[in-house]
Design a protein around this motif. Structure first.
Motif, PDB file in Angstrom:
ATOM      1  N   VAL A  33       0.837  -1.201   0.000  1.00  0.00           N
ATOM      2  CA  VAL A  33       0.000   0.000   0.000  1.00  0.00           C
ATOM      3  C   VAL A  33       0.875   1.255   0.000  1.00  0.00           C
ATOM      4  N   GLU A  34       1.899   1.262   0.822  1.00  0.00           N
ATOM      5  CA  GLU A  34       2.802   2.421   0.867  1.00  0.00           C
ATOM      6  C   GLU A  34       3.501   2.630  -0.474  1.00  0.00           C
ATOM      7  N   ARG A  67       0.917   4.080  -2.854  1.00  0.00           N
ATOM      8  CA  ARG A  67       0.606   5.478  -2.516  1.00  0.00           C
ATOM      9  C   ARG A  67       1.720   6.436  -2.894  1.00  0.00           C
ATOM     10  N   PRO A  91      -4.253   8.201  -2.727  1.00  0.00           N
ATOM     11  CA  PRO A  91      -5.013   7.152  -2.039  1.00  0.00           C
ATOM     12  C   PRO A  91      -6.478   7.062  -2.466  1.00  0.00           C
ATOM     13  N   GLU A  92      -7.069   8.180  -2.883  1.00  0.00           N
ATOM     14  CA  GLU A  92      -8.472   8.145  -3.299  1.00  0.00           C
ATOM     15  C   GLU A  92      -8.670   7.416  -4.632  1.00  0.00           C
ATOM     16  N   TYR A 137      -4.956   4.002   5.642  1.00  0.00           N
ATOM     17  CA  TYR A 137      -4.248   4.672   4.563  1.00  0.00           C
ATOM     18  C   TYR A 137      -5.186   5.495   3.676  1.00  0.00           C
ATOM     19  N   ASN A 138      -6.443   5.648   4.108  1.00  0.00           N
ATOM     20  CA  ASN A 138      -7.437   6.459   3.387  1.00  0.00           C
ATOM     21  C   ASN A 138      -7.621   6.025   1.938  1.00  0.00           C
ATOM     22  N   LEU A 139      -7.621   4.716   1.711  1.00  0.00           N
ATOM     23  CA  LEU A 139      -7.842   4.215   0.361  1.00  0.00           C
ATOM     24  C   LEU A 139      -9.313   4.376  -0.010  1.00  0.00           C
TER      25      LEU A 139
END
Length: 84
Positions: free
Chosen positions: A19-20, A23, A28-29, A55-57
């Motif tokens: 994920v990092e 990003r 993230p959106e 992570y505000n995905l």
């Protein structure tokens, strides 16, 4: 992607690392976390949903929906807020 790391369930640290990495190149959106349901226990699903939230995905995607157990659906119902 929170699956296909070769272990069951996938190590949280590797999922967070993926994920990092994503990003770093993509907002993230515009990211969703893919989760493989057949290899997951309810607790593991909740952990992966927590990563997506932390992570505000944009959300999650469940792979192989036909194999999701009642226990996993129950965990998702209390963890995920569906879009309207």
């Amino acid at each position: 992607m929170a699956y296909d790391y070769g272990s069951t369930p996938e190590p949280v640290s590797l999922v967070e690392q993926a994920v990092e990495t994503a990003r770093a190149s993509v907002p993230p959106e515009k990211l969703i976390l893919g989760i493989s349901a057949p290899t997951k226990m309810a607790e593991s699903i909740i952990t992966k949903v927590g990563i997506a939230k932390r992570y505000n995905l944009d959300g999650i995607a469940i792979w192989r929906l036909g194999l999701v157990t009642g226990e996993i659906w129950g965990a998702l119902r209390v963890t995920v807020i569906p879009r309207r």
